[in-house]
Motif scaffolding. Structure first.
Motif, mmCIF file in Angstrom:
data_model
loop_
_atom_site.group_PDB
_atom_site.id
_atom_site.type_symbol
_atom_site.label_atom_id
_atom_site.label_comp_id
_atom_site.label_asym_id
_atom_site.label_seq_id
_atom_site.Cartn_x
_atom_site.Cartn_y
_atom_site.Cartn_z
ATOM 1 N N GLN A 151 1.747 5.562 -7.463
ATOM 2 C CA GLN A 151 1.210 4.685 -6.438
ATOM 3 C C GLN A 151 1.410 5.066 -5.006
ATOM 4 O O GLN A 151 2.479 5.836 -4.794
ATOM 5 N N ALA A 152 0.802 4.478 -4.184
ATOM 6 C CA ALA A 152 0.742 4.846 -2.776
ATOM 7 C C ALA A 152 1.662 3.629 -2.338
ATOM 8 O O ALA A 152 1.564 2.524 -2.751
ATOM 9 N N VAL A 153 2.732 3.755 -1.404
ATOM 10 C CA VAL A 153 3.770 2.852 -1.253
ATOM 11 C C VAL A 153 3.941 2.753 0.512
ATOM 12 O O VAL A 153 3.739 3.730 1.269
ATOM 13 N N LEU A 154 3.898 1.501 0.935
ATOM 14 C CA LEU A 154 4.064 1.232 2.315
ATOM 15 C C LEU A 154 5.414 0.720 2.309
ATOM 16 O O LEU A 154 5.790 -0.524 1.768
ATOM 17 N N VAL A 155 6.428 1.402 2.766
ATOM 18 C CA VAL A 155 7.738 0.937 3.085
ATOM 19 C C VAL A 155 7.992 0.465 4.653
ATOM 20 O O VAL A 155 7.650 1.115 5.323
ATOM 21 N N ASN A 156 8.096 -0.963 4.646
ATOM 22 C CA ASN A 156 8.065 -1.578 5.915
ATOM 23 C C ASN A 156 9.439 -2.171 6.232
ATOM 24 O O ASN A 156 9.825 -3.129 5.502
ATOM 25 N N VAL A 157 10.342 -1.701 6.945
ATOM 26 C CA VAL A 157 11.684 -2.357 7.452
ATOM 27 C C VAL A 157 11.256 -3.322 8.695
ATOM 28 O O VAL A 157 10.799 -2.803 9.645
ATOM 29 N N PHE A 179 4.489 5.324 5.152
ATOM 30 C CA PHE A 179 3.460 5.626 4.205
ATOM 31 C C PHE A 179 3.718 6.921 3.227
ATOM 32 O O PHE A 179 4.197 7.701 3.712
ATOM 33 N N ILE A 180 3.918 6.352 1.846
ATOM 34 C CA ILE A 180 4.443 7.506 0.886
ATOM 35 C C ILE A 180 3.290 7.386 -0.140
ATOM 36 O O ILE A 180 2.575 6.409 -0.570
ATOM 37 N N ASN A 181 2.935 8.819 -0.341
ATOM 38 C CA ASN A 181 1.739 8.980 -1.415
ATOM 39 C C ASN A 181 2.308 8.948 -2.630
ATOM 40 O O ASN A 181 3.431 8.482 -2.929
ATOM 41 N N ARG A 182 1.072 9.181 -3.663
ATOM 42 C CA ARG A 182 1.550 9.007 -5.206
ATOM 43 C C ARG A 182 2.513 10.007 -5.523
ATOM 44 O O ARG A 182 2.913 9.797 -6.805
ATOM 45 N N GLU A 235 -5.157 7.495 3.336
ATOM 46 C CA GLU A 235 -4.480 9.144 3.364
ATOM 47 C C GLU A 235 -3.491 9.056 2.370
ATOM 48 O O GLU A 235 -3.467 10.039 1.220
ATOM 49 N N ALA A 236 -2.518 8.058 2.160
ATOM 50 C CA ALA A 236 -1.390 8.117 1.145
ATOM 51 C C ALA A 236 -2.067 7.952 -0.522
ATOM 52 O O ALA A 236 -1.623 8.391 -1.229
ATOM 53 N N LEU A 237 -3.270 7.355 -0.510
ATOM 54 C CA LEU A 237 -3.814 7.179 -1.701
ATOM 55 C C LEU A 237 -4.604 8.251 -2.447
ATOM 56 O O LEU A 237 -4.964 8.329 -3.510
#
Length: 143
Positions: A29-35, A113-116, A140-142
């Motif tokens: 999965q593409a992941v958005l980690v937001n702190v 933003f973290i890709n698959r 882009e991450a997807l």
């Protein structure tokens, strides 16, 4: 510090209801980690756009992990905050600051933003992020 092109540091955190999320288990999965924190004005400002993009892309394998910087926040403010913004993505509690340390977070919000494949495709320090920026980085991450 974690940067574009590098593997995202793994972490495991719980939601306020006790559900555990481990970043490494989200590969594919593409992941958005937001702190973020409830007292942070740019964090507040970008949450509606993040929620909108989450709803738009979640069926394509996109997930948001909203990591509350709980060690710098009032835990009692988190539920009213997420309710006020109608947030439906996982809210994770970084009670010991382990994610903030692993990601060397210096200011809030900080977004990864973290890709698959678990590789960071973009780092955005500060905010608020616009829908247009979010859309470009998520697509882009997807890929």
């Amino acid at each position: 510090a974690p940067q574009k092109g590098f593997t995202a540091p793994d972490f495991s955190l719980k939601t306020p209801t006790g559900e555990t999320y481990r970043l490494s288990e989200l590969k594919g999965q593409a992941v958005l980690v937001n702190v973020w924190a409830t007292w942070c004005p740019p964090c507040r400002a970008e949450m509606p756009a993040i929620e909108k993009m989450y709803n738009e892309y979640k069926d394509q394998g996109f997930i948001v992990l909203a990591v509350n910087s709980t060690n710098q926040d009032n835990p009692l403010e988190i539920a009213p905050f997420t309710d006020a913004y109608g947030l439906t993505f996982p809210i994770l509690l970084d009670e010991l600051g382990e994610v903030s340390r692993a990601y060397q977070v210096r200011s809030l919000p900080s977004t990864y933003f973290i890709n698959r494949h678990g590789i960071i495709t973009e780092v955005v320090i500060g905010g608020p992020m616009s829908e247009a920026l979010l859309r470009t980085r998520i697509e882009e991450a997807l890929k």
